[in-house]
Design a protein around this motif. Structure first.
Motif, PDB file in Angstrom:
ATOM      1  N   ASP A   1      92.548  13.263   9.313  1.00 27.52           N
ATOM      2  CA  ASP A   1      91.224  13.287   9.950  1.00 27.52           C
ATOM      3  C   ASP A   1      91.118  14.626  10.680  1.00 27.52           C
ATOM      4  O   ASP A   1      91.981  14.949  11.507  1.00 27.52           O
ATOM      5  CB  ASP A   1      91.160  12.102  10.936  1.00 27.52           C
TER       6      ASP A   1
ATOM      7  N   LYS B   1      86.386  -4.015  23.780  1.00 33.88           N
ATOM      8  CA  LYS B   1      87.076  -2.938  24.498  1.00 33.88           C
ATOM      9  C   LYS B   1      86.835  -3.110  25.988  1.00 33.88           C
ATOM     10  O   LYS B   1      85.707  -3.341  26.404  1.00 33.88           O
ATOM     11  CB  LYS B   1      86.516  -1.589  24.004  1.00 33.88           C
TER      12      LYS B   1
ATOM     13  N   ILE C   1      88.363  12.247  24.514  1.00 31.90           N
ATOM     14  CA  ILE C   1      87.124  12.593  23.793  1.00 31.90           C
ATOM     15  C   ILE C   1      86.120  13.246  24.750  1.00 31.90           C
ATOM     16  O   ILE C   1      85.446  14.207  24.380  1.00 31.90           O
ATOM     17  CB  ILE C   1      86.541  11.375  23.038  1.00 31.90           C
TER      18      ILE C   1
ATOM     19  N   MET D   1      82.805   4.116  25.260  1.00 35.35           N
ATOM     20  CA  MET D   1      82.490   3.145  24.209  1.00 35.35           C
ATOM     21  C   MET D   1      82.193   1.817  24.873  1.00 35.35           C
ATOM     22  O   MET D   1      83.000   1.342  25.677  1.00 35.35           O
ATOM     23  CB  MET D   1      83.687   2.992  23.273  1.00 35.35           C
TER      24      MET D   1
ATOM     25  N   ARG E   1      91.962   7.491  25.323  1.00 41.63           N
ATOM     26  CA  ARG E   1      91.190   8.034  24.202  1.00 41.63           C
ATOM     27  C   ARG E   1      89.813   8.515  24.671  1.00 41.63           C
ATOM     28  O   ARG E   1      89.351   9.584  24.297  1.00 41.63           O
ATOM     29  CB  ARG E   1      91.061   6.940  23.129  1.00 41.63           C
TER      30      ARG E   1
ATOM     31  N   ALA F   1      80.568   1.577  16.857  1.00 39.48           N
ATOM     32  CA  ALA F   1      81.490   2.600  16.365  1.00 39.48           C
ATOM     33  C   ALA F   1      82.003   2.258  14.978  1.00 39.48           C
ATOM     34  O   ALA F   1      82.330   1.105  14.697  1.00 39.48           O
ATOM     35  CB  ALA F   1      82.671   2.723  17.325  1.00 39.48           C
ATOM     36  N   ASP F   2      82.074   3.297  14.116  1.00 38.94           N
ATOM     37  CA  ASP F   2      82.651   3.089  12.784  1.00 38.94           C
ATOM     38  C   ASP F   2      83.268   4.386  12.270  1.00 38.94           C
ATOM     39  O   ASP F   2      82.953   4.851  11.186  1.00 38.94           O
ATOM     40  CB  ASP F   2      81.559   2.578  11.814  1.00 38.94           C
ATOM     41  N   GLY F   3      84.108   5.007  13.086  1.00 41.94           N
ATOM     42  CA  GLY F   3      84.754   6.262  12.689  1.00 41.94           C
ATOM     43  C   GLY F   3      83.819   7.439  12.831  1.00 41.94           C
ATOM     44  O   GLY F   3      82.677   7.388  12.366  1.00 41.94           O
ATOM     45  N   GLY F   4      84.279   8.485  13.506  1.00 45.19           N
ATOM     46  CA  GLY F   4      83.445   9.688  13.663  1.00 45.19           C
ATOM     47  C   GLY F   4      82.557   9.638  14.890  1.00 45.19           C
ATOM     48  O   GLY F   4      81.533  10.316  14.936  1.00 45.19           O
ATOM     49  N   THR F   5      82.949   8.863  15.899  1.00 45.76           N
ATOM     50  CA  THR F   5      82.074   8.793  17.077  1.00 45.76           C
ATOM     51  C   THR F   5      82.091  10.095  17.870  1.00 45.76           C
ATOM     52  O   THR F   5      81.116  10.434  18.518  1.00 45.76           O
ATOM     53  CB  THR F   5      82.445   7.618  18.010  1.00 45.76           C
ATOM     54  N   ARG F   6      83.208  10.841  17.816  1.00 46.59           N
ATOM     55  CA  ARG F   6      83.220  12.091  18.609  1.00 46.59           C
ATOM     56  C   ARG F   6      82.280  13.119  17.972  1.00 46.59           C
ATOM     57  O   ARG F   6      81.632  13.877  18.679  1.00 46.59           O
ATOM     58  CB  ARG F   6      84.646  12.623  18.786  1.00 46.59           C
TER      59      ARG F   6
ATOM     60  N   ASP G   1      89.364   6.225   8.227  1.00 43.92           N
ATOM     61  CA  ASP G   1      90.102   6.776   9.363  1.00 43.92           C
ATOM     62  C   ASP G   1      91.404   5.990   9.561  1.00 43.92           C
ATOM     63  O   ASP G   1      92.458   6.549   9.796  1.00 43.92           O
ATOM     64  CB  ASP G   1      89.227   6.693  10.613  1.00 43.92           C
TER      65      ASP G   1
ATOM     66  N   VAL H   1      83.016  -2.159  19.254  1.00 46.32           N
ATOM     67  CA  VAL H   1      84.074  -2.249  18.232  1.00 46.32           C
ATOM     68  C   VAL H   1      84.408  -3.715  17.973  1.00 46.32           C
ATOM     69  O   VAL H   1      84.031  -4.587  18.762  1.00 46.32           O
ATOM     70  CB  VAL H   1      85.354  -1.488  18.680  1.00 46.32           C
TER      71      VAL H   1
HETATM   72  O1  CDP Z   1      85.487   7.770  16.595  1.00 45.58           O
HETATM   73  P1  CDP Z   1      86.390   8.923  16.234  1.00 45.58           P
HETATM   74  O2  CDP Z   1      86.712   8.941  14.762  1.00 45.58           O
HETATM   75  O3  CDP Z   1      85.882  10.226  16.715  1.00 45.58           O
HETATM   76  O4  CDP Z   1      87.732   8.703  17.045  1.00 45.58           O
HETATM   77  P2  CDP Z   1      89.069   7.920  16.634  1.00 45.58           P
HETATM   78  O5  CDP Z   1      89.918   7.844  17.871  1.00 45.58           O
HETATM   79  O6  CDP Z   1      89.663   8.558  15.421  1.00 45.58           O
HETATM   80  O7  CDP Z   1      88.587   6.451  16.313  1.00 45.58           O
HETATM   81  C1  CDP Z   1      88.267   6.054  15.007  1.00 45.58           C
HETATM   82  C2  CDP Z   1      87.545   4.740  15.026  1.00 45.58           C
HETATM   83  O8  CDP Z   1      88.415   3.687  15.449  1.00 45.58           O
HETATM   84  C3  CDP Z   1      86.376   4.615  16.011  1.00 45.58           C
HETATM   85  O9  CDP Z   1      85.206   5.288  15.576  1.00 45.58           O
HETATM   86  C4  CDP Z   1      86.195   3.115  16.040  1.00 45.58           C
HETATM   87  O10 CDP Z   1      85.458   2.686  14.905  1.00 45.58           O
HETATM   88  C5  CDP Z   1      87.652   2.632  15.925  1.00 45.58           C
HETATM   89  N1  CDP Z   1      88.149   2.182  17.250  1.00 45.58           N
HETATM   90  C6  CDP Z   1      88.211   0.814  17.486  1.00 45.58           C
HETATM   91  O11 CDP Z   1      87.887   0.023  16.601  1.00 45.58           O
HETATM   92  N2  CDP Z   1      88.631   0.360  18.726  1.00 45.58           N
HETATM   93  C7  CDP Z   1      88.978   1.220  19.703  1.00 45.58           C
HETATM   94  N3  CDP Z   1      89.370   0.764  20.895  1.00 45.58           N
HETATM   95  C8  CDP Z   1      88.915   2.611  19.458  1.00 45.58           C
HETATM   96  C9  CDP Z   1      88.497   3.062  18.219  1.00 45.58           C
END
Ligand code: CDP
Length: 245
Positions: A186, A90, A101, A81, A97, A132-137, A180, A86
């Protein structure tokens, strides 16, 4: 101030979600193939506000040499990322994490690739999340599988993915960042749609046996649609090449 789930209204009186979607509605998905000319294959994915780019290099020589696998290719994935992706900057250092992923994305792709076709080589997949806005994987799996196909790597099928969320007792498709953070569950799911085979399933939160069954049905329906968009994006690219663009 730390907000608790109860303080954030995730479903309104009309049954709509924070971004106006119905429970069974995905965010808009856009897939573009071959954006990076220097990579052997690439795909750019926008899933709502998520922006992800995947680049594939290979099959190529394995470095370091001791990682060579005599009878198949070594598939390596790196998910990262970007610092500005975000709200809170970061660090560029890989976090736990991101390492997790990278591992699950790789495991979601491995069953789809004919690794035995490319012995003693490496296939590298680099995934960068620009926003990123949730669901990046799940967006990363969609991008990476499409980029592998663009690189001409022999595959059994593309892999498509979506995360099913839980808000109270309601299952919702493709959860965003707020859902999320404040929701109750989730469950990212990846599949090879042609075979109906699950290549990734994770769960954060508590899901009953019945909910898991419904989540899989819901995911499968949307994964079929994502798969259709992946194929369409790949076909469009090759149609452009034929036209000499
Ligand atoms: O992205 P995904 O849903 O697959 O993985 P998650 O670990 O459930 O993270 C959810 C969301 O948290 C990410 O998509 C980002 O929008 C946010 N996030 C963040 O704001 N800062 C971080 N260091 C990590 C994640």
């Amino acid at each position: 101030m730390i907000k608790r789930a109860a303080q954030v209204k995730l479903i309104d009186e009309q049954g709509r979600r924070v971004d106006g979607r119905l429970p069974d509605e995905m965010r808009p998905l856009r897939i573009e193939v071959g954006k990076l000319k220097s990579a052997d294959g690439s795909a750019y994915v926008e899933l709502g506000s998520n922006k992800v780019i995947a680049a594939v290099y290979g099959p190529r020589e394995v470095v370091p040499r001791h990682e060579v696998i005599p009878d198949r290719a070594l598939l390596r994935c790196r998910y990262a990322m970007l610092p500005f992706s975000v709200a809170e900057r970061k660090s560029p250092q890989p976090t736990r994490r991101e390492i997790e992923i990278s591992k699950v994305v790789r495991e979601a792709l491995v069953p789809a690739v004919f690794l035995e076709e490319y012995p003693r080589t490496a296939i590298d997949v680099y995934i960068n999340v620009l926003e990123a806005d949730g669901g990046t994987r799940t967006a990363s799996i969609i991008a990476a599988a499409t980029a592998l196909a663009d690189a001409g790597i022999a595959m059994r099928d593309l892999v498509a993915a979506v995360a099913i969320g839980k808000i109270g007792n309601l299952l919702v498709v493709d959860i965003n960042g707020v859902e999320d953070q404040y929701g109750d569950g989730d469950m990212p799911i990846a599949m090879m749609p042609r075979y109906g085979e699950i290549t990734l399933i994770q769960a954060d939160g508590v899901f009953t046996k019945e909910e898991v069954k419904r989540a899989l049905e819901l995911a499968s329906k949307h994964i079929d649609e994502i798969h259709r968009l992946q194929i369409k994006a790949l076909k469009e690219t090759y149609a452009k090449i034929e036209e000499g663009e």
